[in-house]
Scaffold this active site. Sequence first.
Site, short mmCIF file in Angstrom:
data_model
loop_
_atom_site.label_atom_id
_atom_site.label_comp_id
_atom_site.label_asym_id
_atom_site.label_seq_id
_atom_site.Cartn_x
_atom_site.Cartn_y
_atom_site.Cartn_z
N GLU A 177 0.90 -1.28 -0.14
CA GLU A 177 -0.03 -0.13 -0.02
C GLU A 177 0.75 1.20 -0.01
O GLU A 177 1.23 1.85 1.19
CB GLU A 177 -0.90 -0.03 1.28
CG GLU A 177 -1.83 1.24 1.33
CD GLU A 177 -2.68 1.40 2.43
OE1 GLU A 177 -2.49 0.43 3.37
OE2 GLU A 177 -3.81 1.98 2.51
N LYS A 219 -2.49 -2.09 -3.29
CA LYS A 219 -3.74 -1.13 -2.66
C LYS A 219 -3.12 0.22 -2.52
O LYS A 219 -2.54 0.94 -1.95
CB LYS A 219 -3.58 -1.67 -1.01
CG LYS A 219 -4.87 -0.54 -0.48
CD LYS A 219 -4.97 -1.23 1.03
CE LYS A 219 -6.01 -0.25 1.95
NZ LYS A 219 -6.80 -0.71 2.91
#
Length: 351
Positions: A177, A219
């Site tokens: 992420e 992500k």
Amino acid sequence: MNVQKLIETAKMLVADNKGLLAIDESIPTCNKRFAKLGIPQTEEYRRAYRELIITTPSLGESISGVILYDETIRQQKKDGTPFMQVITNAGMIPGIKVDIGAKAMAGHPGEKITEGLDGLRDRLQSYAQMGARFAKWRAVLTIGSSIPSRGCIEANAQALARYAALCQEAGLVPIVEPEVLMDGAHTLSRCSEVTEAVLQTVFNRLYRQRVLLEGMLLKPNMVLPGSTCPQQESVDAIADATVQCLLRTVPAAVPGIAFLSGGQSGELASARLNAMNLKFKSRSPTVGQSPSPWALTFSFGRAIQQPALELWHGKESNVLAAQQALLHRAQCNGAARQGAYNAAMEWTAAA
Ligand code: 13P
């Protein structure tokens, strides 16, 4: 490394009509959200809130995996059932946030580096023994007049890649992420330029650390104008910019991209995800068959939880209403993941 198991878990997390739910707020972040609503900031209230979320009936129909925090993974329902068992019984896969937060980066005013690599191998092993099947590490990049710097992008990309390699060694699917924040007055095109540079560097480092692309998930942020930018673009413009940026940077071997919501409203996050999936569908040579190289889904925190948290307000008598609100947002995103969301879903719920 069990390659087949990693690939299988990654695929299950981005299954057809599903996405992920992030409830991995650290203790200080969770307390901050409680404080805003006057909810007591105690371990028992945090536990009760997470119990409300994971016991929501039918949640597993639109949620594939739930991201937990170190405190939460060890907790139980009031009746003593471990949260891990509740999640698994509901057909959802438990995962765990393993970074220990973004800290000020030395020599880089206004920028952050995420920490948590020391001792990570042992922590991953113990989470895997507890039943976690995937993990999450969040890097934070801020857009400003001369930031993010190359130094900040490269240090964070390197940490993400080291984390991802250690996860796969432990049999956990890494969720990578790198979040480019929406705070600021920057334009959509500046966010696009920065996100492209960040993702390009992240995949370069993942490659160098020999991370199996088929056994991980990305992500990212959606490509958005800054929250105080005077020019706020349409849902379609944002979907186009986001898809273009991802097509330029994310290898087709990655099974799925699960967006963070980053402070967008629940409705806008659903509408934008829906528009991206619709675009791929409409380019499809065969009806119903998507030419998208990866699944495009959600891994939202606030954009799923916020209405439920506000309705709950720390009171037992509000649990059912809060669960309904949570399920509604999860279902809207389950629909958006297939390009089947529309604004009428919001009116029906409000009626
Ligand atoms: P938001 O969707 O609220 O941005 O949270 C997702 C997340 O997991 C941040 O690390």
